[in-house]
Design a protein around this motif. Structure first.
Motif, PDB file in Angstrom:
ATOM      1  N   VAL A 155       0.857  -1.194   0.000  1.00  0.00           N
ATOM      2  CA  VAL A 155       0.000   0.000   0.000  1.00  0.00           C
ATOM      3  C   VAL A 155       0.889   1.238   0.000  1.00  0.00           C
ATOM      4  O   VAL A 155       1.803   1.362   0.824  1.00  0.00           O
ATOM      5  N   LEU A 156       0.589   2.157  -0.924  1.00  0.00           N
ATOM      6  CA  LEU A 156       1.225   3.472  -0.978  1.00  0.00           C
ATOM      7  C   LEU A 156       0.153   4.509  -0.686  1.00  0.00           C
ATOM      8  O   LEU A 156      -0.841   4.614  -1.421  1.00  0.00           O
ATOM      9  N   PHE A 157       0.325   5.279   0.394  1.00  0.00           N
ATOM     10  CA  PHE A 157      -0.704   6.176   0.905  1.00  0.00           C
ATOM     11  C   PHE A 157      -0.202   7.617   0.760  1.00  0.00           C
ATOM     12  O   PHE A 157       0.782   8.010   1.397  1.00  0.00           O
ATOM     13  N   TYR A 158      -0.879   8.405  -0.090  1.00  0.00           N
ATOM     14  CA  TYR A 158      -0.438   9.779  -0.402  1.00  0.00           C
ATOM     15  C   TYR A 158      -1.358  10.796   0.260  1.00  0.00           C
ATOM     16  O   TYR A 158      -2.592  10.663   0.212  1.00  0.00           O
ATOM     17  N   LEU A 159      -0.746  11.816   0.878  1.00  0.00           N
ATOM     18  CA  LEU A 159      -1.473  12.893   1.532  1.00  0.00           C
ATOM     19  C   LEU A 159      -0.904  14.244   1.084  1.00  0.00           C
ATOM     20  O   LEU A 159       0.310  14.387   0.919  1.00  0.00           O
ATOM     21  N   ASP A 160      -1.809  15.214   0.903  1.00  0.00           N
ATOM     22  CA  ASP A 160      -1.367  16.578   0.624  1.00  0.00           C
ATOM     23  C   ASP A 160      -0.870  17.199   1.921  1.00  0.00           C
ATOM     24  O   ASP A 160      -1.619  17.308   2.893  1.00  0.00           O
ATOM     25  N   SER A 161       0.379  17.636   1.933  1.00  0.00           N
ATOM     26  CA  SER A 161       0.954  18.194   3.155  1.00  0.00           C
ATOM     27  C   SER A 161       0.313  19.512   3.546  1.00  0.00           C
ATOM     28  O   SER A 161       0.329  19.890   4.720  1.00  0.00           O
ATOM     29  N   ARG A 162      -0.296  20.196   2.602  1.00  0.00           N
ATOM     30  CA  ARG A 162      -0.910  21.489   2.920  1.00  0.00           C
ATOM     31  C   ARG A 162      -2.138  21.328   3.823  1.00  0.00           C
ATOM     32  O   ARG A 162      -2.591  22.301   4.433  1.00  0.00           O
ATOM     33  N   HIS A 163      -2.701  20.125   3.886  1.00  0.00           N
ATOM     34  CA  HIS A 163      -3.870  19.910   4.747  1.00  0.00           C
ATOM     35  C   HIS A 163      -3.486  19.600   6.178  1.00  0.00           C
ATOM     36  O   HIS A 163      -4.360  19.435   7.034  1.00  0.00           O
ATOM     37  N   ARG A 219       4.716  -1.692   8.495  1.00  0.00           N
ATOM     38  CA  ARG A 219       4.605  -3.014   7.879  1.00  0.00           C
ATOM     39  C   ARG A 219       4.566  -2.903   6.358  1.00  0.00           C
ATOM     40  O   ARG A 219       5.548  -2.515   5.735  1.00  0.00           O
ATOM     41  N   ARG A 220       3.414  -3.213   5.731  1.00  0.00           N
ATOM     42  CA  ARG A 220       3.327  -3.219   4.275  1.00  0.00           C
ATOM     43  C   ARG A 220       2.742  -1.931   3.715  1.00  0.00           C
ATOM     44  O   ARG A 220       2.346  -1.880   2.547  1.00  0.00           O
ATOM     45  N   LEU A 221       2.619  -0.889   4.551  1.00  0.00           N
ATOM     46  CA  LEU A 221       2.069   0.399   4.108  1.00  0.00           C
ATOM     47  C   LEU A 221       3.156   1.461   4.210  1.00  0.00           C
ATOM     48  O   LEU A 221       3.843   1.568   5.225  1.00  0.00           O
ATOM     49  N   THR A 222       3.288   2.241   3.145  1.00  0.00           N
ATOM     50  CA  THR A 222       4.211   3.379   3.124  1.00  0.00           C
ATOM     51  C   THR A 222       3.405   4.638   2.829  1.00  0.00           C
ATOM     52  O   THR A 222       2.645   4.692   1.850  1.00  0.00           O
ATOM     53  N   GLY A 223       3.548   5.657   3.699  1.00  0.00           N
ATOM     54  CA  GLY A 223       2.813   6.897   3.521  1.00  0.00           C
ATOM     55  C   GLY A 223       3.725   8.033   3.094  1.00  0.00           C
ATOM     56  O   GLY A 223       4.908   8.067   3.445  1.00  0.00           O
ATOM     57  N   PHE A 224       3.163   8.955   2.317  1.00  0.00           N
ATOM     58  CA  PHE A 224       3.936  10.089   1.799  1.00  0.00           C
ATOM     59  C   PHE A 224       3.158  11.382   2.009  1.00  0.00           C
ATOM     60  O   PHE A 224       1.957  11.452   1.696  1.00  0.00           O
ATOM     61  N   TYR A 225       3.834  12.420   2.559  1.00  0.00           N
ATOM     62  CA  TYR A 225       3.302  13.786   2.575  1.00  0.00           C
ATOM     63  C   TYR A 225       3.938  14.535   1.390  1.00  0.00           C
ATOM     64  O   TYR A 225       5.163  14.704   1.347  1.00  0.00           O
TER      65      TYR A 225
END
Length: 418
Positions: free
Chosen positions: A334-342, A357-363
């Motif tokens: 899982v690749l989880f993308y978030l807008d850092s401005r929020h 674990r198997r999830l990587t998140g990005f701001y």
């Protein structure tokens, strides 16, 4: 000793017979009712009446005795002798009558004693018989109890042996299960490490590929290719060769030439929770790229939560997605993308990446562009993008990505098995 009518009953019965043989006018007045009585045996009143009449009338006694033939035939009988003495009234008759009556009592006592003795013997005989029956029943009961006890002991012994056997089997199966679990966990850990190394090598290779100068047109005279520095060229060649020699970290030939995942199985709506169930239970291993704030907004809408999503909502969703990837059949990434401005107060120097674990998140500054670039960079791979942004969905679909709606993810999370 005072006499009673019962002591001379034989004389009274003989007197009654004599009375019934008389003419009615010869019967004394006191005995007329007795003569007319129809009872077969003397009643107590009749016996008392006849006794008084005989006691006071000598002629009546003599008449009774003269016609009593049975008195002479049974003269030895004490009862008869006492009745005869009562009628004769000879000298000393009372004393002798008492002797006969006493003998009668003794005889009756002996008869009673004999009867009681016979009853006692019969009771003793019955008691012995019952004791014998009781002993036989006790013997049979003890025999049956011993047999049943022995059978129960044998059954218990077999049950204990079977229980020990089952415990040994359970222990062996537990050891096997623990060994397989350790091997499975080790395999998944190796697979996760392979994913990480593959991702790192893919990015390094892409970066190095962009750094290789492009060939100029013919006749330009410019020398193009690798760097003229031998050390730099050797280092780049080593990296490229090591990338292609990874083996387990690279995709197999079958996966490399497998066509991209373009659509769900027939009948599944990408907006329904069934699409996520298919991802969890059946889909082969794939890359899930999630539009984070979009998924968070749809989760708040689904749960009727007022206001904008916060980091607690983000944490809940990432945990669900992490479990989906960890426990799914395909063991997805899982690749989880978030807008850092929020995110208010986010430190510019803070690491824009988080891992679980198997999830990587990005701001990132623009999550839509980052997701589109990710889909473009993974063209030809199995990629599924979770978003309800139509514009972003169309951009990712052009690179062969499967599109799932954020509302499907929200409904699935509300009733997820993990």
């Amino acid at each position: 000793m005072k006499f009673r009518p019962e002591d001379f009953r034989l004389a009274l019965e003989e007197a009654r017979r004599v009375i019934r043989a008389m003419r009615p006018d010869e019967v004394p007045h006191t005995l007329r009712r007795t003569r007319s009585s129809s009872s077969r045996r003397l009643t107590p009143i009749e016996a008392q009446t006849i006794y008084r009449e005989l006691d006071r009338d000598p002629d009546f006694r003599e008449t009774t005795l003269s016609g009593w033939d049975a008195a002479r035939e049974n003269s030895t009988d004490p009862r008869t002798a006492a009745s005869v003495l009562f009628l004769e009234r000879s000298e000393g008759w009372e004393f002798r009558a008492r002797g006969h009556l006493a003998e009668i009592e003794r005889r009756e006592a002996r008869m009673d004693a004999d009867g009681l003795r016979a009853s006692l013997e019969e009771a003793q005989s019955e008691l012995r018989s019952l004791k014998n029956q009781l002993a036989e029943q006790r013997r049979l009961a003890e025999k049956s109890t011993r047999q049943r006890t022995n059978q129960l002991r044998r059954d218990l012994s077999r049950a204990r042996e079977r229980n020990c056997q089952l415990e040994r089997q359970v222990s062996e199966e537990s050891r096997k299960s623990a060994r397989w679990e350790r091997e499975t966990n080790a395999a998944w850990d190796e697979l996760t490490e392979a994913d990480r190394r593959y991702e790192e090598l893919r990015k390094r290779y892409s970066l190095k590929t962009k750094q290789i100068p492009a060939r100029s047109s013919v006749g330009s005279g410019a020398e193009v290719g690798f760097s003229r520095d031998p050390l730099e060229a050797a280092r780049m060649l080593d990296q490229m060769v090591s990338y292609w020699e990874v083996g387990a970290d690279s995709l197999s030939d079958q996966d490399e030439f497998r066509p991209p995942l373009l659509e769900l199985p027939p009948g599944l709506d990408p907006k329904s929770p069934g699409a996520l169930q298919w991802i969890y239970y059946e889909a082969p291993r794939l890359i899930l790229v999630v539009d984070g704030w979009n998924a968070a907004h749809y989760w708040n809408s689904h749960r009727l939560i007022p206001g904008k999503p916060d980091l607690r909502t983000i944490g809940f969703i990432t945990n669900k997605l992490d479990n989906l990837a960890e426990y799914s059949v395909g063991r997805h990434q899982v690749l989880f993308y978030l807008d850092s401005r929020h995110v208010s107060g986010l430190d510019p120097d803070w690491d824009n990446r988080f891992k679980s674990r198997r999830l990587t998140g990005f701001y990132v500054e623009d999550a839509d562009d980052a997701i589109a670039r990710e889909a473009a960079g993974r063209a030809g791979e199995r990629v599924a993008v979770i978003t309800s942004d139509n514009g972003l969905a169309e951009r990712c679909r052009t690179y062969g990505a499967l599109i799932l709606a954020s509302e499907a993810l929200a409904e699935w999370m509300a009733n997820s098995p993990v």
